[in-house]
Design a protein around this motif. Structure first.
Motif, PDB file in Angstrom:
ATOM      1  N   UNK A  48       0.802  -1.223   0.000  1.00 37.94           N
ATOM      2  CA  UNK A  48       0.000   0.000   0.000  1.00 37.94           C
ATOM      3  C   UNK A  48       0.837   1.277   0.000  1.00 37.94           C
ATOM      4  N   UNK A  49       2.155   1.139   0.212  1.00 37.61           N
ATOM      5  CA  UNK A  49       2.993   2.335   0.254  1.00 37.61           C
ATOM      6  C   UNK A  49       3.713   2.508  -1.085  1.00 37.61           C
ATOM      7  N   UNK A  50       3.726   3.741  -1.647  1.00 40.97           N
ATOM      8  CA  UNK A  50       4.332   3.953  -2.971  1.00 40.97           C
ATOM      9  C   UNK A  50       5.840   3.776  -2.958  1.00 40.97           C
ATOM     10  N   UNK A  51       6.348   3.228  -4.046  1.00 39.40           N
ATOM     11  CA  UNK A  51       7.783   3.047  -4.203  1.00 39.40           C
ATOM     12  C   UNK A  51       8.085   2.923  -5.694  1.00 39.40           C
ATOM     13  N   UNK A  52       9.348   2.795  -6.042  1.00 38.98           N
ATOM     14  CA  UNK A  52       9.715   2.691  -7.443  1.00 38.98           C
ATOM     15  C   UNK A  52       9.073   1.463  -8.081  1.00 38.98           C
ATOM     16  N   UNK A 232      -6.137  17.491  18.779  1.00 43.56           N
ATOM     17  CA  UNK A 232      -6.270  16.080  18.418  1.00 43.56           C
ATOM     18  C   UNK A 232      -5.052  15.685  17.600  1.00 43.56           C
ATOM     19  N   UNK A 233      -4.381  14.628  18.020  1.00 37.37           N
ATOM     20  CA  UNK A 233      -3.205  14.119  17.322  1.00 37.37           C
ATOM     21  C   UNK A 233      -3.557  12.751  16.754  1.00 37.37           C
ATOM     22  N   UNK A 234      -3.662  12.674  15.439  1.00 38.86           N
ATOM     23  CA  UNK A 234      -4.050  11.425  14.786  1.00 38.86           C
ATOM     24  C   UNK A 234      -2.794  10.664  14.359  1.00 38.86           C
ATOM     25  N   UNK A 235      -2.507   9.584  15.081  1.00 34.81           N
ATOM     26  CA  UNK A 235      -1.334   8.741  14.799  1.00 34.81           C
ATOM     27  C   UNK A 235      -1.705   7.499  14.011  1.00 34.81           C
ATOM     28  N   UNK A 236      -2.971   7.336  13.684  1.00 37.90           N
ATOM     29  CA  UNK A 236      -3.439   6.068  13.132  1.00 37.90           C
ATOM     30  C   UNK A 236      -3.171   5.911  11.643  1.00 37.90           C
ATOM     31  N   UNK A 237      -3.212   7.014  10.903  1.00 35.67           N
ATOM     32  CA  UNK A 237      -3.053   6.924   9.456  1.00 35.67           C
ATOM     33  C   UNK A 237      -4.282   6.402   8.744  1.00 35.67           C
ATOM     34  N   UNK A 238      -5.387   6.233   9.468  1.00 34.56           N
ATOM     35  CA  UNK A 238      -6.625   5.695   8.886  1.00 34.56           C
ATOM     36  C   UNK A 238      -7.601   6.826   8.580  1.00 34.56           C
ATOM     37  N   UNK A 260       1.464   7.309   9.533  1.00 35.81           N
ATOM     38  CA  UNK A 260       1.916   6.878   8.208  1.00 35.81           C
ATOM     39  C   UNK A 260       0.674   6.534   7.401  1.00 35.81           C
ATOM     40  N   UNK A 261       0.118   7.555   6.768  1.00 35.37           N
ATOM     41  CA  UNK A 261      -1.191   7.442   6.147  1.00 35.37           C
ATOM     42  C   UNK A 261      -1.154   6.631   4.862  1.00 35.37           C
ATOM     43  N   UNK A 262      -2.138   5.769   4.705  1.00 29.61           N
ATOM     44  CA  UNK A 262      -2.294   5.052   3.446  1.00 29.61           C
ATOM     45  C   UNK A 262      -2.597   6.069   2.350  1.00 29.61           C
ATOM     46  N   UNK A 284       2.267  16.874   9.178  1.00 24.54           N
ATOM     47  CA  UNK A 284       3.698  16.821   9.480  1.00 24.54           C
ATOM     48  C   UNK A 284       4.317  15.689   8.664  1.00 24.54           C
ATOM     49  N   UNK A 285       5.366  16.022   7.918  1.00 25.04           N
ATOM     50  CA  UNK A 285       5.996  15.072   7.002  1.00 25.04           C
ATOM     51  C   UNK A 285       7.441  14.829   7.410  1.00 25.04           C
ATOM     52  N   UNK A 286       7.753  13.613   7.750  1.00 23.67           N
ATOM     53  CA  UNK A 286       9.061  13.143   8.240  1.00 23.67           C
ATOM     54  C   UNK A 286       9.654  14.145   9.237  1.00 23.67           C
TER      55      UNK A 286
END
Length: 340
Positions: A48-52, A232-238, A260-262, A284-286
């Protein structure tokens, strides 16, 4: 060296061996001591995570600590035998984002150069890493603590974006994975006490959270319906959790998305909610030049907050990777760490 190979074509993992690599002139050879399993690793394995596209096998694992075994001829800041941690993110240093101090948005490097996604990571006994991405581990910090520097550096970047967070701020943390546990610990470190609630659908994870003994509420999602929070801090990525987060914000509230959002996740959103309540959504990104400060943060957190048993972290040999990944997926642990 021993390494865990990931085949992106059939999503399989295989334990293999190869000669120990030799560092190029600007590289450091690290004898890996600990390597974490991140949510991105799991999403990558699941596809589900993008890559080359159309790539060959690659090694996963961006959370890497160990001891310097050899250095390239041009390396000047490190010596053999030093304990080090790896910042998996870097910039190209020439684009507008990098020159403005935002390498986390760099299109040439940044997340586009992260080990495990675009180049080999740390699920191996020996890792080659560019000198610029290697940091000395401070005295008093163990390598088992330092391997948490990468996810904590992400939190440090997020913390800078949502500050100020005053004592007494009504805070909801969504998701009792390792990010949720670390967020709860960070909030407690900064003086928040009985105003923090964490929600998690899995009973196993709520039971694990109780071991932290922070005095925070750990509830099911339905248990907070009707309540409103300042932060509210959403750590779920859902996506579904983000919808819950939006409905849980009070007037003037802030939502910080850090999971780590899908990439395929979508939400339903009513703009009227934002204009009526004047809330803010913060992504927030990395990390953004927070890795070095995070190692100092680890010094402050110490055993009080970074105890593996309290955090629900399981430690495994690399050969037990199937067991480790299964334990994370079933919720028996919050995170798996490979020990070499």
């Amino acid at each position: 060296m021993e390494f865990l190979n990931f085949n992106p074509r059939d999503k399989s993992l295989k334990l293999e061996e190869a000669p120990v690599p030799v560092p190029a002139e600007n590289e450091v050879l690290i004898r890996v001591s600990f390597a974490g399993v991140s949510e991105t690793d799991i999403q990558t394995i699941e596809g589900s995570y993008p890559r080359k596209e159309n790539e060959d096998a690659v090694l996963l694992g961006r959370e890497i600590v160990g001891v310097v075994q050899a250095i390239g001829s041009a390396v000047t800041t490190l010596s053999v035998g030093q304990a080090v941690a790896v910042n998996p993110n870097e910039g190209c240093d020439v684009c507008n984002f990098c020159r403005a101090g935002g390498y986390n948005h760099c299109q040439k490097a940044g997340a586009a150069s992260t080990p495990e996604i675009w180049r080999n990571g740390g699920w191996r006994t020996h890792a080659l890493v560019p000198e610029k991405q290697v940091y000395l581990v401070p005295a008093g910090v163990t390598l088992s603590q330092a391997v948490l520097a990468e996810p904590l550096s992400y939190l440090a970047h997020s913390w800078a974006k949502i500050n100020p967070v005053e004592v007494g701020t009504g805070t909801l943390v969504i998701g009792a994975g390792i990010l949720g546990f670390l967020w709860a610990s960070l909030l407690h470190l900064h003086g928040l006490r009985k105003t923090v609630t964490i929600i998690e659908p899995r009973i196993k994870r709520r039971k694990l959270f109780e071991k932290l003994d922070l005095g925070f509420r750990a509830l099911d999602i339905d248990d907070v319906k009707g309540e409103e929070f300042d932060l509210v801090i959403d750590c779920s990525g859902a996506g579904s959790a983000t919808e819950t987060a939006l409905t849980s914000l009070g007037s003037g509230g802030r939502l910080c998305l850090v999971g780590s959002t899908n990439p395929l996740a979508e939400i339903k959103f009513k703009p009227f909610q934002a204009t009526r309540k004047e809330f803010s959504i913060i992504g927030a990104h990395i990390n953004q030049f927070t890795f070095g400060r995070t190692l100092s943060l680890i010094t402050a957190m110490g055993d009080t907050y970074l105890d593996y048993e309290k955090l629900g972290i399981g430690v495994y040999k690399l050969s037990r990777y199937e067991e480790a990944l299964a334990a994370v997926k079933t919720g028996d642990i919050t995170k798996a760490v490979f020990k070499f």
